[in-house]
Design an enzyme around this catalytic site. Structure first.
Site, PDB file in Angstrom:
ATOM      1  N   TYR A  98      -1.867  50.530  10.699  1.00  0.00           N
ATOM      2  CA  TYR A  98      -1.909  49.149  10.226  1.00  0.00           C
ATOM      3  C   TYR A  98      -1.500  48.222  11.370  1.00  0.00           C
ATOM      4  CZ  TYR A  98      -0.074  44.928   8.035  1.00  0.00           C
ATOM      5  OH  TYR A  98       0.220  43.613   7.726  1.00  0.00           O
ATOM      6  N   ASP A 170       3.597  57.312   6.515  1.00  0.00           N
ATOM      7  CA  ASP A 170       3.271  56.159   5.682  1.00  0.00           C
ATOM      8  C   ASP A 170       2.320  56.642   4.591  1.00  0.00           C
ATOM      9  OD1 ASP A 170       2.112  53.837   4.545  1.00  0.00           O
ATOM     10  OD2 ASP A 170       2.552  52.685   6.347  1.00  0.00           O
TER      11      ASP A 170
END
Length: 377
Positions: A98, A170
């Site tokens: 991200y 994540d």
């Protein structure tokens, strides 16, 4: 107890005696002491709040960890996590992260003396080659954002154990409903609770979850010191959202499979990145380590003009950042989520002006496909 039941009843509600079915919102910054040296168990809401504590117990239960810590945002959680490390420590991270995480690593953490290397963490031989005496952790997204690369968590954990490294995963895209990294050998799991856990595009939150008491103690100390705690009201919103997590994830995945199949057959779509397609290179690993594929899809269309046309023409699908909510959202990574990643790095990872990312929601699938048809026409 089944996961679906644990979403609703996963933490015993011992914070009140009224019989309220919905956990109360303890909108209090501070708590009175019964006497000198005595405490009700709650002193100040930065340290702990009954509503937030209930939420944290639910998340720890779902991820099968010993502790979960709720932060004001996902980035606040990652920022606190980085305080585990010291000047000169080296971290190996997935190259396709991200964009906000890359921005934090490259512009804040590097400035503060941490060292980073990025690579495709699904390539274990290259991963091993980057480990050096300063290396302290391997940080992975799986699947990654937005290129949907899949890393074998169990294999990375086995490699990390050889060198006494932390494995940080994540798990935002798949949630503990589909994937539980702690059970596969990870040490810390990260969530942007803003996304699927909340599920309604109405609040921000982040989580760190661990299965180790030593890490829990260190992270709790960092948490109370840095102070980015989740508010009581936002904690309540997450508790409410998680009650429907299982059924939402099932329906969104079902929708995503149909949407991906449609996109995969469209002449203007040159590539579909969805881990639920059997042609995806990470399909078999996904089947091994997860019970589902989620509802995130990235596509590369034929031209930049087509990409912009789709974003301007979609009606039901919303052109907006974020993901994981009830509404289907479409994002243009190169100018939104990954705008701060240097252009040469973006292009090397396939994040170009033809790439779009979709978070498939709960709408009727045929309605979504009709919207995509007219937007691509």
């Amino acid at each position: 107890m089944d996961f679906t039941t644990r979403c609703i009843h996963g933490a015993a509600n011992n914070t009140h005696t009224t019989g309220a079915v919905s956990v109360p919102i303890y909108q209090s910054a501070t708590f009175a002491h019964p006497g000198i040296g005595q405490s009700s168990g709650y002193d100040y809401s930065r340290l702990q709040n009954p509503t937030r504590e209930h939420l944290e117990k639910i998340i720890a239960n779902l991820e099968e960890g010993v502790d979960a810590i709720a932060f004001s945002t996902g980035m606040a959680a990652i920022t606190a996590l980085m305080e585990l490390f010291s000047i000169g420590d080296h971290i190996i991270a997935s190259e396709d992260l991200y964009g906000g995480t890359v921005r934090l690593f490259d512009n804040i953490n590097k400035k503060n003396g941490l060292l980073f290397d990025y690579l495709d963490t699904s390539d274990l031989s290259k991963l091993r080659g980057l480990i050096r005496k300063e290396t302290k952790a391997i940080y992975i997204e799986t699947p990654t954002n937005p290129m949907m690369q899949v890393t074998d968590i169990q294999a990375v954990a086995a490699l990390a154990k050889e060198y006494n490294l932390l494995v940080i995963v994540d798990n935002t895209f798949l949630t503990p409903y589909f994937q539980r990294p702690l059970t596969l050998g990870a040490d810390i799991v990260i969530h942007s609770g803003t996304k699927y856990l909340s599920g309604h595009n109405d609040t921000l939150a982040g989580f760190l979850v661990t299965g180790r008491t030593d890490l829990s103690e260190k992270l709790r100390y960092i948490y109370k010191t840095t102070g980015a705690c989740l508010s009581p009201f936002d904690s309540w919103l997450l508790i409410r959202g998680i009650k429907t997590l299982a059924i939402r994830m099932e329906r969104q995945e079902e929708n995503a499979k149909k949407v991906a199949a449609f996109l995969n057959s469209h002449e203007k779509v040159k590539k579909v990145y969805f881990i639920g397609l059997e042609t995806h290179p990470g399909y078999e690993i996904s089947k091994k380590q997860a019970s589902g594929f989620g509802s995130m899809i990235s596509i590369e269309v034929d031209t930049e003009a087509t990409a912009k046309q789709v974003l301007e023409r979609v009606n039901l699908i919303l052109f907006a950042e974020s993901l994981g909510g009830t509404e289907t959202l479409m994002t243009y990574p190169m100018v939104q989520t990954h705008a701060d990643v240097p252009i040469e790095d973006r292009l090397a990872r396939g994040i170009n002006d033809r790439l779009l990312r979709m978070s498939v929601g709960l709408e009727n699938t045929e309605d979504l496909i009709e919207d995509l048809k007219q937007a691509l026409s």
